[in-house]
Design a protein around this motif. Structure first.
Motif, PDB file in Angstrom:
ATOM      1  N   GLU A  80       0.830  -1.207   0.000  1.00  0.00           N
ATOM      2  CA  GLU A  80       0.000   0.000   0.000  1.00  0.00           C
ATOM      3  C   GLU A  80       0.863   1.255   0.000  1.00  0.00           C
ATOM      4  N   ALA A  81       1.982   1.209   0.710  1.00  0.00           N
ATOM      5  CA  ALA A  81       2.905   2.350   0.697  1.00  0.00           C
ATOM      6  C   ALA A  81       3.453   2.581  -0.700  1.00  0.00           C
ATOM      7  N   SER A 104      -4.470  -5.430  -3.372  1.00  0.00           N
ATOM      8  CA  SER A 104      -5.852  -5.733  -2.993  1.00  0.00           C
ATOM      9  C   SER A 104      -6.042  -7.226  -2.788  1.00  0.00           C
ATOM     10  N   HIS A 105      -5.542  -8.025  -3.724  1.00  0.00           N
ATOM     11  CA  HIS A 105      -5.715  -9.476  -3.616  1.00  0.00           C
ATOM     12  C   HIS A 105      -4.860 -10.065  -2.497  1.00  0.00           C
ATOM     13  N   THR A 128     -11.788  -6.203  -2.170  1.00  0.00           N
ATOM     14  CA  THR A 128     -10.800  -6.745  -1.224  1.00  0.00           C
ATOM     15  C   THR A 128     -11.457  -7.782  -0.314  1.00  0.00           C
ATOM     16  N   ALA A 129     -12.480  -8.478  -0.838  1.00  0.00           N
ATOM     17  CA  ALA A 129     -13.285  -9.328   0.039  1.00  0.00           C
ATOM     18  C   ALA A 129     -13.493 -10.758  -0.459  1.00  0.00           C
ATOM     19  N   ARG A 130     -13.148 -11.071  -1.689  1.00  0.00           N
ATOM     20  CA  ARG A 130     -13.566 -12.357  -2.256  1.00  0.00           C
ATOM     21  C   ARG A 130     -12.976 -13.558  -1.501  1.00  0.00           C
ATOM     22  N   ALA A 131     -11.663 -13.598  -1.336  1.00  0.00           N
ATOM     23  CA  ALA A 131     -11.052 -14.721  -0.617  1.00  0.00           C
ATOM     24  C   ALA A 131     -11.526 -14.774   0.825  1.00  0.00           C
TER      25      ALA A 131
END
Length: 435
Positions: A80-81, A104-105, A128-131
């Protein structure tokens, strides 16, 4: 019910969701990306050249977590940085996008593997939620999807239409993004299918996803709120004799309708009677901006404190968005007593009473935007009186109200989905994160 809230950024709605659960004693952790902690980064900043130190400090300051104790924050900062640095300082947007997709993944997989033990629900944001949701479904954990944006296929159609109308809008990076759209859209649709409950940030967002096929029975809308407002209007009425001061806040992009504002300002030809200041990152091709119209100045991105000061001394915010799930600048402007011109495609327009605290114009209609600006020029007294109604609107819908509605709708939504949702009574916690 214990809940983990996850989001790799630090937007205020993510922090407020975490705080809403924390106030009920239900927050297990707030899992995020890059976090600014002044004590831990001070040593690094002191070794930077003076020319870079201030810039880096301002950028890191945007990443502060202020709504939950630092002891409850888990950070995965490195990708992210890098994404943040590339998005701010690299001229080619592809590099930042590649890192955003990768981060994200990877963030999603970290949450799925490391942060679901001992919780009964997970609150995660789109893409950012599927897994995380797949693992939660395997273990009987409730899945709550935060939806801050309208359906991406709907916006892609808008973008294609705009690029057809104005060929100069299409950048040389078009093919890169077009090639990745289908896979990314499928990823978002999978998250929607896996969610037990979807929390949209406005009715505009909710209806956009319902039109795209989301189950209306499992999607609710909780509009975003305003920051604490000023105590009283500070702009003196004597300023009515000065040129009309128009302010823009947000990315200078297709989504925000920036090209329509440039065209409207050129048509307005207000001369010495008006000026405009545009705050935000430039995402339009240079050829669309040039020549900069008379009386308009592009200021770039600034810290929130500086932007709010601009709101207080301006006469009206213009926000002609083509597709915004909410548009937080609307409530931010209201909190400074600033009326807003926006479109029917901004979720925040639900808070606007046309002619009372702002003006609503059709999206993608430059003539209507010109007419609204001319009205502001010709009705300075009435525009000034809107300041008081704008401030009152902000006072009536604060983040504390948002948190209460969020918990109420999540409780009801999860119960309808078959979960024994119980978060306990609200407790008082500090506005500032400890540590």
């Amino acid at each position: 019910m214990r809940v983990v809230v996850t989001y790799p950024g630090n937007v205020m709605d993510a922090q407020q969701a975490a705080r809403a659960f924390h106030e009920r004693g239900a927050l297990a952790a707030f899992v995020t990306g890059l976090v600014f902690n002044e004590r831990s980064t001070a040593r690094l900043i002191t070794h930077l050249p003076n020319s870079l130190r201030e810039r880096v400090t301002k950028e890191l300051g945007r990443r502060a977590i202020t709504q939950v104790p630092s002891s409850m924050v888990v950070s995965y900062p490195w990708l992210e940085a890098l994404r943040t640095a590339l998005s701010r300082f690299a001229t080619n947007p592809i590099y930042a996008d590649m890192i955003w997709d990768l981060s994200s993944h990877r963030f999603d997989r970290h949450v799925a593997r490391r942060h679901l033990d001992g919780v009964q629900a997970v609150h995660a944001f789109e893409y950012t939620a599927r897994a995380t949701f797949e693992q939660a479904r395997r273990t009987g954990i409730a899945t709550i999807l935060a939806m801050p944006s309208t359906d991406s296929k709907e916006f892609d159609a808008i973008k294609t239409r705009e690029e057809s109308r104005f060929p100069g809008l299409r950048t040389r990076h078009y093919r890169y993004f077009a090639d990745r759209f289908a896979a990314r859209y499928e990823h978002r649709r999978a998250e929607i299918a896996l969610a037990d409950l979807i929390v949209a940030n406005s009715e505009v967002t909710k209806q956009s996803h319902v039109r795209a096929g989301a189950d209306p029975a499992k999607i609710v809308a909780v509009p975003l709120a305003a920051p604490p407002g000023i105590d009283a209007i500070v702009k003196p009425s004597t300023d009515l004799g000065r040129p009309l001061s128009v302010v823009w806040a947000g990315s200078i992009s297709i989504r925000k309708g920036a090209h329509y504002f440039f065209d409207a300002w050129r048509v307005l030809r207000a001369g010495n009677h008006a000026n405009a200041s545009m705050y935000g990152r430039i995402l339009l091709p240079e050829r669309i901006l040039r020549p900069i119209p008379e009386g308009l100045e592009v200021m770039g991105s600034v810290p929130q404190q500086e932007l709010f000061a601009a709101f207080e001394r301006s006469d009206v915010l213009v926000f002609p968005t083509l597709a915004d799930g909410f548009g937080l600048v609307i409530t931010e402007a209201f909190s400074r007593g600033l009326p807003v011109i926006t479109t029917d495609r901004a979720g925040g327009s639900d808070l606007i009473e046309h002619g009372r605290n702002g003006l609503i114009v059709p999206a993608a209609d430059p003539a209507a935007l010109v007419e609204a600006l001319r009205w502001c020029l010709d009705n300075r007294d009435a525009l000034y009186q809107m300041r008081f109604q704008a401030l009152e609107t902000a006072r009536r819908w604060q983040w504390v109200d948002y948190r209460r509605m969020l918990i109420d709708k999540i409780t009801k939504g999860l119960r309808n989905a078959g979960y024994a949702a119980e978060f306990g009574p609200e407790i008082r916690v500090s506005d500032i994160a400890a540590g």
